[in-house]
Design a protein around this motif. Sequence first.
Motif, short mmCIF file in Angstrom:
data_model
loop_
_atom_site.label_atom_id
_atom_site.label_comp_id
_atom_site.label_asym_id
_atom_site.label_seq_id
_atom_site.Cartn_x
_atom_site.Cartn_y
_atom_site.Cartn_z
N ASP A 25 2.20 -19.54 -3.30
CA ASP A 25 1.57 -18.82 -3.94
C ASP A 25 0.58 -17.37 -3.64
O ASP A 25 -0.74 -17.07 -3.87
CB ASP A 25 0.79 -19.65 -4.76
N VAL A 26 1.35 -16.54 -3.19
CA VAL A 26 0.40 -15.30 -2.81
C VAL A 26 -0.14 -14.72 -3.44
O VAL A 26 1.04 -14.15 -4.64
CB VAL A 26 1.77 -14.36 -1.56
N LYS A 27 -1.03 -13.97 -3.93
CA LYS A 27 -1.54 -12.85 -5.01
C LYS A 27 -1.94 -11.39 -4.24
O LYS A 27 -2.61 -11.86 -3.03
CB LYS A 27 -2.84 -14.47 -5.36
N ASP A 28 -2.43 -10.93 -5.05
CA ASP A 28 -2.94 -9.47 -4.67
C ASP A 28 -2.50 -9.38 -3.82
O ASP A 28 -3.26 -8.65 -2.01
CB ASP A 28 -4.74 -9.86 -4.49
N GLU A 29 -0.90 -8.96 -3.10
CA GLU A 29 -0.39 -8.49 -2.95
C GLU A 29 -0.34 -7.84 -2.20
O GLU A 29 -0.17 -6.72 -3.49
CB GLU A 29 0.79 -9.37 -2.25
N SER A 30 -0.86 -6.70 -0.75
CA SER A 30 -0.53 -5.39 -0.78
C SER A 30 0.85 -4.95 0.78
O SER A 30 0.47 -5.76 1.67
CB SER A 30 -1.45 -4.24 0.18
N ILE A 31 1.52 -4.59 0.09
CA ILE A 31 2.85 -4.63 1.13
C ILE A 31 4.01 -3.22 0.98
O ILE A 31 4.53 -2.46 0.92
CB ILE A 31 4.51 -5.30 1.11
N THR A 32 3.78 -2.53 3.09
CA THR A 32 3.86 -1.38 3.13
C THR A 32 5.29 -1.61 3.87
O THR A 32 4.37 -2.42 5.27
CB THR A 32 2.79 -0.18 2.84
N LEU A 33 5.58 -1.12 4.22
CA LEU A 33 7.33 -1.41 4.95
C LEU A 33 7.57 0.92 5.21
O LEU A 33 7.76 1.08 4.44
CB LEU A 33 8.59 -1.87 4.51
N THR A 34 7.61 0.57 6.26
CA THR A 34 7.95 1.53 7.20
C THR A 34 9.21 2.07 8.14
O THR A 34 9.38 0.37 8.16
CB THR A 34 7.44 2.05 7.71
N ASP A 35 9.58 2.61 8.55
CA ASP A 35 10.64 2.21 9.47
C ASP A 35 10.45 1.78 10.59
O ASP A 35 11.30 1.87 11.98
CB ASP A 35 11.48 4.24 9.29
N SER A 36 8.72 1.96 10.94
CA SER A 36 8.73 1.36 11.84
C SER A 36 7.87 0.09 11.96
O SER A 36 8.20 -0.16 13.54
CB SER A 36 7.59 2.65 13.52
N GLY A 37 7.15 0.11 10.73
CA GLY A 37 6.76 -1.06 10.97
C GLY A 37 6.39 -1.66 9.44
O GLY A 37 6.69 -1.08 8.41
N LEU A 38 5.84 -2.83 10.23
CA LEU A 38 5.54 -3.63 8.27
C LEU A 38 3.89 -3.69 8.19
O LEU A 38 2.94 -4.80 8.99
CB LEU A 38 5.92 -5.25 8.09
N ASP A 39 2.88 -3.62 7.76
CA ASP A 39 1.96 -4.07 6.96
C ASP A 39 1.39 -4.63 5.84
O ASP A 39 2.09 -4.15 4.84
CB ASP A 39 1.23 -2.43 6.65
N PHE A 40 1.22 -5.72 5.90
CA PHE A 40 0.99 -6.90 4.48
C PHE A 40 -0.23 -7.35 4.38
O PHE A 40 -1.36 -7.75 5.56
CB PHE A 40 1.54 -7.96 4.72
N LYS A 41 -1.33 -7.30 3.26
CA LYS A 41 -2.27 -8.09 3.60
C LYS A 41 -2.27 -9.31 1.79
O LYS A 41 -1.50 -8.25 0.59
CB LYS A 41 -3.22 -6.96 2.74
N GLY A 42 -2.69 -9.66 1.85
CA GLY A 42 -2.53 -10.68 0.85
C GLY A 42 -3.10 -11.65 1.01
O GLY A 42 -3.66 -12.45 1.36
N LYS A 43 -3.73 -12.66 0.04
CA LYS A 43 -4.33 -13.76 -0.05
C LYS A 43 -3.93 -15.46 -0.87
O LYS A 43 -2.80 -15.01 -1.86
CB LYS A 43 -5.21 -13.49 -1.57
#
Length: 205
Positions: A25-43
């Motif tokens: 039940d992830v909410k308010d997610e922020s997902i940024t995928l680049t060619d080198s890495g992944l940045d995820f934030k969520g509740k």
Amino acid sequence: MSVNTAPIKYAQRSDSLYLTIALPDVKDESITLTDSGLDFKGKSQDKDYSVNIEFFKPVDAEGSTYKVLPRNVQMHIMKKDKDDEEFWPRLLKDKALEKNQVKIDWDKYVDEDEEEEGFDTSALEGGMGMGGMPGMGGMGMPGMEGMMGGMGGGGMPGGMDMAKLMEQMGQMGGGDMGDLGGGGDVDDGDDEDDLDDLPDLEEAD
């Protein structure tokens, strides 16, 4: 409020990675995928989670997809170097971080020598999904469906023929019964005639 590290599990094929953030039940997610890495934030369940990782090798961010599902967040990440047929020895460049943060997704895991097909990405296409078996679905389910389809293809025409045969037998039976019934009525009439003749015999006695 403290931020928790989101649990990650992954499996790979020669051309891609299948990464799952195991949070329901992830909410308010922020997902940024680049060619080198992944940045995820969520509740999830009123707690804040984050992931910030650098992959072992470059990936193709534009060719990758993800979907937030009720039980987790799933990502199909394409490797940048498609010509490199060897599996990565690990997911992250930082070996120590991977040991603490990343687990193997055994549901989707295959040995490098046993790789036959890519991942089943039906869950990412908005389908109903296979629950915990997408990897198995990728290799096993089409075969099972093919077997079932073959059984159905072999069985259905026979079933239809049987139905027609039964229907024909029923019609024939109905005709026979009708004939028998009609014959029975005629016989009953003969019996009545025979009974009418009995008094004559008694009188003769």
